[in-house]
Design an enzyme around this catalytic site. Structure first.
Site, PDB file in Angstrom:
ATOM      1  CE1 TYR A  48     -33.568  81.890 123.542  1.00 55.08           C
ATOM      2  CE2 TYR A  48     -32.419  83.789 122.988  1.00 55.08           C
ATOM      3  CZ  TYR A  48     -32.658  82.334 123.278  1.00 55.08           C
ATOM      4  OH  TYR A  48     -31.721  81.901 123.261  1.00 55.08           O
ATOM      5  CG  HIS A 106     -33.026  77.564 119.341  1.00 56.70           C
ATOM      6  ND1 HIS A 106     -33.561  78.371 119.838  1.00 56.70           N
ATOM      7  CD2 HIS A 106     -32.092  77.645 120.419  1.00 56.70           C
ATOM      8  CE1 HIS A 106     -33.473  78.496 121.042  1.00 56.70           C
ATOM      9  NE2 HIS A 106     -32.937  78.205 121.676  1.00 56.70           N
TER      10      HIS A 106
END
Ligand SMILES: NC(=O)c1ccc[n+]([C@@H]2O[C@H](COP(=O)([O-])OP(=O)(O)OC[C@H]3O[C@@H](n4cnc5c(N)ncnc54)[C@H](OP(=O)(O)O)[C@@H]3O)[C@@H](O)[C@H]2O)c1
Length: 279
Positions: A48, A106
């Site tokens: 991110y 992730h």
């Protein structure tokens, strides 16, 4: 006292503030308000690109570190044993903390064998850098493998979950293994907000559609809901879902909104073979 989901020794605040897609300016604008509103669980990820801003805001909030639950996620390009540990150190540095509450893998898509990935997650706990570990976007088979391979309990599987996506098979297995379900994209990228059934229900309960959906998520055993809003006035709204209860028939009516082809996040090369509940 925060409302928490307990899983293998982790106490995970039931509503987390999600930071996907938020740039530096956005995080600095909204996260301090989210912390003031009462969010105590922040979800970020290496990819991110905003861990440093999350770290700044938590540090500046004056809230004791022990009262904020920080989740971050290792990106797939860092799964190689040469990079994994260094990437965790970098996350710690950016987050300005000496431990991460919950570290996730992730996505599954990677050439690095799963035992090595799980070994690296375990090593980060053994080194005192991470309190709890988990996975994200795992199907049942991968989740079972991860659980079997790990010395340290896997505490959550984080995956897409909203009224339009039936995840009953994965949720049942996740729960049976004692893991928390962490649901993302609860608002189905805003699609639920114009749903007529949810609209009628919201009017009947005197709540907003977002609150009905968040309540539906957290009223299910062992479910943690991530929520993201760019609107400061919506922050308290999204936390205020613990003072009412949906009746069983309304829970069922929301489950019945599920429909085929409603998965939103499905990146090629990263996604597993999803557990299908469709005919
Ligand atoms: N592990 C993964 O691969 C993965 C993938 C995706 C997401 N995630 C995590 O999950 C988090 C949540 O998912 P998401 O970002 O898709 O967020 P979400 O909460 O499902 O949806 C965000 C959208 O809902 C709207 N919204 C939120 N509260 C609202 C309210 N009270 N009234 C009206 N609209 C409202 C927001 O609009 P406004 O901004 O206008 O309020 C925004 O457009 C992410 O931020 C990320 O941390 C993880």
């Amino acid at each position: 006292m925060q409302n928490v989901v307990q899983a293998h020794g982790a106490a995970i605040p039931t509503i987390g503030y999600g930071t996907y897609g938020m740039n530096s300016q956005e995080v600095h604008r909204v996260l301090p308000a989210a912390l003031r509103a009462g969010f105590r669980h922040i979800d970020t990820a290496q990819v991110y690109g905003n861990e440093a801003e999350v770290g700044d805001c938590v540090a500046a909030s004056g809230i004791p570190r022990a009262e904020v639950f920080i989740t971050t996620k290792v990106w797939v390009s860092n799964y190689h044993p040469r990079h994994f540990g260094a990437s965790v150190d970098e996350s710690l540095h950016k987050l300005k903390t000496d431990y991460i509450d919950l570290l996730l893998l992730h996505w599954p898509g990677s050439d690095i064998p799963l035992p090595e990935q799980i070994g690296a997650l375990n090593a980060s706990v053994k080194a005192g850098k991470v309190r709890h570990i988990g996975v994200s976007n795992y199907n049942r088979e991968l989740m079972d493998d991860a659980i079997r391979l790990s010395d340290i309990p896997i505490v959550t599987n984080q995956f897409e979950y909203h009224p339009y996506l039936n995840q009953s098979l994965l949720i049942e297995s996740t729960r049976e293994a004692g893991l928390a379900v962490t649901g993302y994209c609860g608002m189905a990228v805003g699609n639920v907000l114009s749903d007529p059934v949810l609209k009628e229900m919201a009017a009947r309960y005197g709540k907003t559609i977002a609150q009905i959906v968040l309540r539906w998520l957290v009223q299910q055993d062992g479910v943690v809901a991530l929520s993201r809003t760019s609107k400061i006035e919506r922050l308290p709204e999204n936390l205020a879902v613990f003072d009412f209860e949906l009746q069983d028939e309304d829970m069922a009516a929301i489950h019945a909104r599920a429909r085929p082809n409603s998965r939103i996040v499905n990146p090629p090369g990263l996604s597993p073979q999803w557990d299908s509940t469709e005919p």
